[in-house]
Design a protein around this motif. Sequence first.
Motif, PDB file in Angstrom:
ATOM      1  N   TYR A  21     -56.324  11.009 -14.476  1.00 54.68           N
ATOM      2  CA  TYR A  21     -56.006  11.113 -13.045  1.00 54.68           C
ATOM      3  C   TYR A  21     -55.438  12.481 -12.671  1.00 54.68           C
ATOM      4  O   TYR A  21     -55.238  12.767 -11.491  1.00 54.68           O
ATOM      5  N   LEU A  22     -55.158  13.333 -13.662  1.00 52.46           N
ATOM      6  CA  LEU A  22     -54.712  14.706 -13.412  1.00 52.46           C
ATOM      7  C   LEU A  22     -55.776  15.658 -13.937  1.00 52.46           C
ATOM      8  O   LEU A  22     -55.584  16.376 -14.914  1.00 52.46           O
ATOM      9  N   SER A  23     -56.928  15.645 -13.274  1.00 50.34           N
ATOM     10  CA  SER A  23     -58.055  16.439 -13.732  1.00 50.34           C
ATOM     11  C   SER A  23     -58.435  17.473 -12.674  1.00 50.34           C
ATOM     12  O   SER A  23     -57.896  17.484 -11.571  1.00 50.34           O
ATOM     13  N   LYS A  24     -59.364  18.336 -13.037  1.00 51.30           N
ATOM     14  CA  LYS A  24     -59.815  19.392 -12.128  1.00 51.30           C
ATOM     15  C   LYS A  24     -60.358  18.792 -10.839  1.00 51.30           C
ATOM     16  O   LYS A  24     -61.177  17.875 -10.872  1.00 51.30           O
ATOM     17  N   GLN A  25     -59.906  19.312  -9.707  1.00 46.91           N
ATOM     18  CA  GLN A  25     -60.352  18.800  -8.417  1.00 46.91           C
ATOM     19  C   GLN A  25     -60.338  19.923  -7.395  1.00 46.91           C
ATOM     20  O   GLN A  25     -59.341  20.626  -7.249  1.00 46.91           O
ATOM     21  N   ARG A  26     -61.456  20.123  -6.736  1.00 46.06           N
ATOM     22  CA  ARG A  26     -61.541  21.107  -5.656  1.00 46.06           C
ATOM     23  C   ARG A  26     -60.810  20.550  -4.443  1.00 46.06           C
ATOM     24  O   ARG A  26     -61.022  19.404  -4.037  1.00 46.06           O
ATOM     25  N   ASP A  27     -59.914  21.350  -3.861  1.00 44.96           N
ATOM     26  CA  ASP A  27     -59.086  20.879  -2.739  1.00 44.96           C
ATOM     27  C   ASP A  27     -59.809  21.106  -1.412  1.00 44.96           C
ATOM     28  O   ASP A  27     -59.418  21.941  -0.598  1.00 44.96           O
ATOM     29  N   CYS A  28     -60.879  20.341  -1.220  1.00 44.24           N
ATOM     30  CA  CYS A  28     -61.650  20.472   0.010  1.00 44.24           C
ATOM     31  C   CYS A  28     -62.280  19.130   0.358  1.00 44.24           C
ATOM     32  O   CYS A  28     -62.365  18.245  -0.493  1.00 44.24           O
ATOM     33  N   PRO A  29     -62.737  18.935   1.611  1.00 46.41           N
ATOM     34  CA  PRO A  29     -63.272  17.634   2.016  1.00 46.41           C
ATOM     35  C   PRO A  29     -64.432  17.151   1.164  1.00 46.41           C
ATOM     36  O   PRO A  29     -64.526  15.957   0.875  1.00 46.41           O
ATOM     37  N   SER A  30     -65.315  18.034   0.726  1.00 45.55           N
ATOM     38  CA  SER A  30     -66.481  17.595  -0.043  1.00 45.55           C
ATOM     39  C   SER A  30     -66.113  17.097  -1.426  1.00 45.55           C
ATOM     40  O   SER A  30     -66.946  16.537  -2.136  1.00 45.55           O
ATOM     41  N   ALA A  31     -64.834  17.282  -1.834  1.00 47.63           N
ATOM     42  CA  ALA A  31     -64.399  16.822  -3.150  1.00 47.63           C
ATOM     43  C   ALA A  31     -63.679  15.490  -3.102  1.00 47.63           C
ATOM     44  O   ALA A  31     -63.373  14.918  -4.138  1.00 47.63           O
ATOM     45  N   THR A  32     -63.378  14.976  -1.905  1.00 50.76           N
ATOM     46  CA  THR A  32     -62.591  13.747  -1.821  1.00 50.76           C
ATOM     47  C   THR A  32     -63.458  12.533  -2.108  1.00 50.76           C
ATOM     48  O   THR A  32     -64.604  12.455  -1.687  1.00 50.76           O
ATOM     49  N   PRO A  33     -62.913  11.543  -2.820  1.00 45.15           N
ATOM     50  CA  PRO A  33     -63.682  10.341  -3.120  1.00 45.15           C
ATOM     51  C   PRO A  33     -63.976   9.506  -1.881  1.00 45.15           C
ATOM     52  O   PRO A  33     -64.800   8.609  -1.923  1.00 45.15           O
ATOM     53  N   VAL A  34     -63.323   9.814  -0.751  1.00 46.66           N
ATOM     54  CA  VAL A  34     -63.548   9.022   0.459  1.00 46.66           C
ATOM     55  C   VAL A  34     -64.601   9.658   1.357  1.00 46.66           C
ATOM     56  O   VAL A  34     -64.918   9.147   2.404  1.00 46.66           O
ATOM     57  N   THR A  35     -65.134  10.820   0.953  1.00 49.56           N
ATOM     58  CA  THR A  35     -66.189  11.443   1.755  1.00 49.56           C
ATOM     59  C   THR A  35     -67.421  11.640   0.879  1.00 49.56           C
ATOM     60  O   THR A  35     -68.120  10.700   0.559  1.00 49.56           O
ATOM     61  N   GLN A  36     -67.643  12.883   0.417  1.00 51.51           N
ATOM     62  CA  GLN A  36     -68.883  13.169  -0.298  1.00 51.51           C
ATOM     63  C   GLN A  36     -68.752  13.122  -1.814  1.00 51.51           C
ATOM     64  O   GLN A  36     -69.753  13.129  -2.506  1.00 51.51           O
ATOM     65  N   GLN A  37     -67.507  13.119  -2.310  1.00 51.24           N
ATOM     66  CA  GLN A  37     -67.359  13.174  -3.754  1.00 51.24           C
ATOM     67  C   GLN A  37     -67.850  11.888  -4.409  1.00 51.24           C
ATOM     68  O   GLN A  37     -67.684  10.800  -3.885  1.00 51.24           O
ATOM     69  N   LYS A  38     -68.429  12.025  -5.568  1.00 51.06           N
ATOM     70  CA  LYS A  38     -69.036  10.891  -6.248  1.00 51.06           C
ATOM     71  C   LYS A  38     -68.509  10.783  -7.671  1.00 51.06           C
ATOM     72  O   LYS A  38     -68.528  11.739  -8.425  1.00 51.06           O
ATOM     73  N   THR A  39     -68.009   9.600  -8.020  1.00 44.99           N
ATOM     74  CA  THR A  39     -67.600   9.356  -9.386  1.00 44.99           C
ATOM     75  C   THR A  39     -68.847   9.160 -10.244  1.00 44.99           C
ATOM     76  O   THR A  39     -69.694   8.346  -9.922  1.00 44.99           O
ATOM     77  N   VAL A  40     -68.943   9.904 -11.330  1.00 42.43           N
ATOM     78  CA  VAL A  40     -70.146   9.820 -12.152  1.00 42.43           C
ATOM     79  C   VAL A  40     -69.945   8.991 -13.408  1.00 42.43           C
ATOM     80  O   VAL A  40     -70.902   8.611 -14.059  1.00 42.43           O
ATOM     81  N   THR A  41     -68.692   8.735 -13.776  1.00 41.66           N
ATOM     82  CA  THR A  41     -68.420   7.907 -14.944  1.00 41.66           C
ATOM     83  C   THR A  41     -67.245   7.005 -14.644  1.00 41.66           C
ATOM     84  O   THR A  41     -66.261   7.454 -14.096  1.00 41.66           O
ATOM     85  N   GLY A  42     -67.318   5.734 -15.035  1.00 42.29           N
ATOM     86  CA  GLY A  42     -66.208   4.815 -14.813  1.00 42.29           C
ATOM     87  C   GLY A  42     -65.842   4.119 -16.097  1.00 42.29           C
ATOM     88  O   GLY A  42     -66.520   4.251 -17.117  1.00 42.29           O
ATOM     89  N   SER A  43     -64.758   3.350 -16.024  1.00 39.82           N
ATOM     90  CA  SER A  43     -64.328   2.576 -17.187  1.00 39.82           C
ATOM     91  C   SER A  43     -64.500   1.107 -16.901  1.00 39.82           C
ATOM     92  O   SER A  43     -64.700   0.701 -15.764  1.00 39.82           O
ATOM     93  N   SER A  44     -64.368   0.284 -17.923  1.00 35.25           N
ATOM     94  CA  SER A  44     -64.644  -1.142 -17.787  1.00 35.25           C
ATOM     95  C   SER A  44     -63.660  -1.860 -16.891  1.00 35.25           C
ATOM     96  O   SER A  44     -63.971  -2.908 -16.355  1.00 35.25           O
ATOM     97  N   ASP A  45     -62.465  -1.280 -16.723  1.00 38.99           N
ATOM     98  CA  ASP A  45     -61.496  -1.961 -15.857  1.00 38.99           C
ATOM     99  C   ASP A  45     -61.604  -1.509 -14.409  1.00 38.99           C
ATOM    100  O   ASP A  45     -60.748  -1.803 -13.596  1.00 38.99           O
ATOM    101  N   GLY A  46     -62.640  -0.758 -14.094  1.00 39.96           N
ATOM    102  CA  GLY A  46     -62.882  -0.369 -12.715  1.00 39.96           C
ATOM    103  C   GLY A  46     -62.249   0.945 -12.313  1.00 39.96           C
ATOM    104  O   GLY A  46     -62.424   1.403 -11.197  1.00 39.96           O
ATOM    105  N   THR A  47     -61.508   1.585 -13.221  1.00 41.21           N
ATOM    106  CA  THR A  47     -60.908   2.866 -12.902  1.00 41.21           C
ATOM    107  C   THR A  47     -61.816   3.986 -13.378  1.00 41.21           C
ATOM    108  O   THR A  47     -62.591   3.829 -14.311  1.00 41.21           O
ATOM    109  N   SER A  48     -61.690   5.130 -12.721  1.00 40.56           N
ATOM    110  CA  SER A  48     -62.506   6.279 -13.120  1.00 40.56           C
ATOM    111  C   SER A  48     -61.894   6.945 -14.334  1.00 40.56           C
ATOM    112  O   SER A  48     -60.688   6.940 -14.512  1.00 40.56           O
ATOM    113  N   ASP A  49     -62.718   7.537 -15.159  1.00 44.19           N
ATOM    114  CA  ASP A  49     -62.168   8.304 -16.274  1.00 44.19           C
ATOM    115  C   ASP A  49     -61.921   9.750 -15.858  1.00 44.19           C
ATOM    116  O   ASP A  49     -61.585  10.593 -16.680  1.00 44.19           O
ATOM    117  N   GLY A  50     -62.072  10.030 -14.570  1.00 42.17           N
ATOM    118  CA  GLY A  50     -61.715  11.329 -14.048  1.00 42.17           C
ATOM    119  C   GLY A  50     -62.830  12.350 -14.051  1.00 42.17           C
ATOM    120  O   GLY A  50     -62.643  13.469 -13.606  1.00 42.17           O
TER     121      GLY A  50
END
Length: 472
Positions: A256-285
């Motif tokens: 949860y403390l990984s590289k992240q561009r501080d702009c709207p296109s990087a937010t998970p609520v707009t255009q950003q896309k999680t490409v890998t997840g874990s079995s408990d439903g959380t992202s691996d970042g």
Amino acid sequence: MQEPKLQVGILSAPQIDFALPTPYLMWGNYCGGLVTHHTMACGRQVTVCKEGKVLWNGRQYDELLFEPQDEAADAFELSGVTIGLHFHWERKEDQRFQGALKLIVQDGRLTAINIVRVEAYLTSVISSEMSATASLELLKAHAVISRSWLLAQMQKTKKRTGAPDSTPTCTRSEEELIRWYDHEDHDGFDVCADDHCQRYQGITRASTDIVRQAIAETRGQVLMSCGKICDARFSKCCGGVSEEFRYCWEDTGYSYLSKQRDCPSATPVTQQKTVTGSSDGTSDGKLATTCCPDLIQESEAERWIRTSPDAFCHTTDKKVLSQVLNNYDQETTDFYRWKVEYTQDELARLIRERSGIDYGQIIDLVPVARGTSGRLWKLKIVGTKKTLTIGKELEIRRTLSPSHLYSSAFTIDKEDVSPEGIPGRFLLTGAGWGHGVGLCQIGAAVMGEQGYGYDQILQHYYVGAGIEQLYD
């Protein structure tokens, strides 16, 4: 789970003066700790460290505890508390605190500790860390991360109790000195009251209705990842890209403390896309990073720092900045991109005084390794007498400034180089303010103004983490 209490280290000094406006119950151990003495105390008080004991009213104690009769209404005052320790705006002020006051001896000095409930502590932290005029969503986001960070640190303290801390904070050789500074530096209390942990100034700065609302509406809420409370770090300004934990502290990765561009296109609520997840439903970042340059590469870092790309935290809006920056923080005007210039004599003297090492004249400052935000975590200092690689980011910032450089994300230009290869001047061009890990306070303030909810702000800065209710 019930709301916990914590111990906050406020002040260390040979003598501590304080005032009890209302009667407090005093408990003290004396005569080798064989007898417990308790009485009522009120008014101005003076304590002194003498022979490894706390001297108060002519009697020596192992420790003293002053407890209020009304926890919600009573408050004590400590005189001469240092704020902004080692920063450019360092100063002393008298501060008032709710809860209990404990006095102990550490390293031949007295330490004043405030014992206070978590939610009361957080009300002060939010008012101290940023202006109480901030948007409700920003204040709620900050309440959640401050609570998360605090409880995560308290768990670490509890785990360490009774056993020495085996986590190294320094590696040293003839060629390298790599040092980092973290909460584990403290002993005898959970957290300190300054920027090393979270800025806490009791009830000295009055909180407002909106701060109390933010605390109440998020009461007991924390960020969780993989069943653990998140170590939710934050800093003033990331400079456009957030940093990873491992480049500032021990070599540990948190998804949860990984590289992240501080702009709207990087937010998970707009255009950003999680490409890998874990079995408990959380992202691996691991997120799509099409808009995030690889700032570990020196050429990319140079280009990034010398330009000013768009970012949430790239703002000069005084209304937004006043939400995050208190009056003394506003003494800093350039933080997204900044410049510092030293003459040869200034830099050589500064490095010698700050490090205790005589490098001679400084021939070069060589970037060795950068983190994901372009922050240097290894820097080689080349001198006429000595060459040494130093790190991590805070060690670099402390070595190259009378207080702290705003960040370790900087490039180096040498000017007026003599025929012998000795530069006459060094120009540092930098990005951001602070370590850049986790929430970017200025970026989050902009997001709050743009209508993002506190949960969306948290999703942006803490990749894959979720909000959970720890206690009511």
